[in-house]
Design a protein around this motif. Structure first.
Motif, mmCIF file in Angstrom:
data_model
loop_
_atom_site.group_PDB
_atom_site.id
_atom_site.type_symbol
_atom_site.label_atom_id
_atom_site.label_comp_id
_atom_site.label_asym_id
_atom_site.label_seq_id
_atom_site.Cartn_x
_atom_site.Cartn_y
_atom_site.Cartn_z
ATOM 1 N N GLN A 246 0.973 -1.339 0.182
ATOM 2 C CA GLN A 246 0.086 0.026 -0.033
ATOM 3 C C GLN A 246 0.912 1.239 0.031
ATOM 4 O O GLN A 246 0.599 2.190 -0.499
ATOM 5 C CB GLN A 246 -0.909 0.162 1.119
ATOM 6 N N ILE A 247 1.828 1.222 0.807
ATOM 7 C CA ILE A 247 2.766 2.352 1.118
ATOM 8 C C ILE A 247 3.435 2.536 -0.375
ATOM 9 O O ILE A 247 3.612 3.844 -1.086
ATOM 10 C CB ILE A 247 3.769 2.270 2.127
ATOM 11 N N SER B 192 2.705 1.580 -3.315
ATOM 12 C CA SER B 192 2.126 1.784 -4.839
ATOM 13 C C SER B 192 1.700 3.469 -4.651
ATOM 14 O O SER B 192 1.375 3.883 -5.788
ATOM 15 C CB SER B 192 0.654 0.975 -4.536
ATOM 16 N N SER B 193 1.848 4.118 -3.549
ATOM 17 C CA SER B 193 1.358 5.593 -3.566
ATOM 18 C C SER B 193 3.005 6.266 -3.746
ATOM 19 O O SER B 193 2.557 7.582 -3.781
ATOM 20 C CB SER B 193 0.836 6.003 -2.204
ATOM 21 N N GLY B 194 4.039 5.597 -3.753
ATOM 22 C CA GLY B 194 5.380 6.223 -4.063
ATOM 23 C C GLY B 194 5.821 6.546 -2.653
ATOM 24 O O GLY B 194 6.961 7.096 -2.975
ATOM 25 N N GLY B 195 5.300 6.305 -1.603
ATOM 26 C CA GLY B 195 5.986 6.454 -0.140
ATOM 27 C C GLY B 195 7.096 5.390 -0.006
ATOM 28 O O GLY B 195 7.538 4.611 -0.632
ATOM 29 N N ASP C 217 4.477 -0.797 -9.611
ATOM 30 C CA ASP C 217 4.720 0.422 -8.679
ATOM 31 C C ASP C 217 5.673 1.265 -9.617
ATOM 32 O O ASP C 217 6.074 2.489 -9.023
ATOM 33 C CB ASP C 217 5.330 -0.137 -7.515
ATOM 34 N N GLU D 127 5.149 8.800 -12.558
ATOM 35 C CA GLU D 127 5.112 9.697 -11.684
ATOM 36 C C GLU D 127 5.432 9.225 -10.113
ATOM 37 O O GLU D 127 5.814 10.043 -9.469
ATOM 38 C CB GLU D 127 3.331 9.943 -11.608
ATOM 39 N N VAL D 128 5.248 7.915 -10.083
ATOM 40 C CA VAL D 128 5.917 7.122 -8.645
ATOM 41 C C VAL D 128 7.324 7.319 -8.827
ATOM 42 O O VAL D 128 7.829 7.709 -7.722
ATOM 43 C CB VAL D 128 5.424 6.000 -8.809
ATOM 44 N N GLU E 180 8.373 11.088 -7.991
ATOM 45 C CA GLU E 180 7.858 11.080 -6.594
ATOM 46 C C GLU E 180 9.162 10.482 -5.715
ATOM 47 O O GLU E 180 9.569 11.163 -4.844
ATOM 48 C CB GLU E 180 6.595 10.610 -6.101
#
Length: 189
Positions: free
Chosen positions: A51-52, A54-57, A135, A139-140, A143
């Motif tokens: 989850q983390i 996949s959002s780029g974190g 992932d 964009e990711v 980031e």
């Protein structure tokens, strides 16, 4: 030898870490590999990490610190190791220093692979297409590059101030980069 390899995502750290560790007879410890294995095995950690990512974190320090401390306790890391993907933040540097102090150890060198960001983005997009990494969208990737510049790149200055930083040009053929890294390590020992 006890080493860290730094560089932005896609700089070739994993490739170089494996080659250098094999030549030096020490384990390459990749937090990214540990996380990806947990994702594939659909463990609770893997689900949280997925989850983390996949959002780029990045994965929170406390989770990463625990995983690294456990891995450094394995018998094969007793005489040395090469950390890939850790530490990424000032908090992780402090945690690593504490771990090493507790065991009467210190770092021998911190390698930093320097690369061109646009070339790295192109490299990661090619890898994403080949390996089917969901992932790794542009964009990711961008980031992660921004997060690296903000949070991890300043660590290089910390290690430079400690006299441990060894910068190596990470661009070019894999064998040439490996040769440059090994030559740089030889000069520091």
């Amino acid at each position: 030898m006890r080493l860290i390899i730094l560089g932005p995502p896609g700089a070739g750290k994993g490739t170089q870490a494996a080659r250098i560790a094999q030549r030096l007879g020490i384990p390459a410890i990749s937090t990214g590999d540990i996380f990806r294995a947990n994702i594939r095995q659909q463990t609770p950690l893997g689900e949280r990490v997925e989850q983390i990512l996949s959002s780029g974190g990045y994965v929170p320090d406390e989770v990463t610190n625990d995983i690294v401390e456990d891995r450094l306790g394995w018998p094969d890391a007793g005489d040395g190791f090469l950390l890939d993907g850790y530490p990424r933040t000032a908090g992780q540097v402090q945690a690593l220093d504490t771990m090493l102090e507790r065991h009467g150890r210190g770092l021998d060198a911190v390698l930093e692979l320097t690369v061109d960001e646009d070339a790295v983005v192109a490299r990661l997009l090619r890898r994403a297409a080949i390996e089917g990494r969901a992932d790794d969208t542009e964009e990711v990737i961008r980031e992660r590059q921004a997060i690296y510049r903000k949070e991890t790149a300043p660590l290089a200055q910390h290690y430079a101030d400690a006299g441990l930083l060894v910068q190596v040009d990470g661009m070019g053929e894999v064998d040439a980069v490996t040769d440059r890294v090994l030559a740089a390590l030889h000069r520091t020992s």
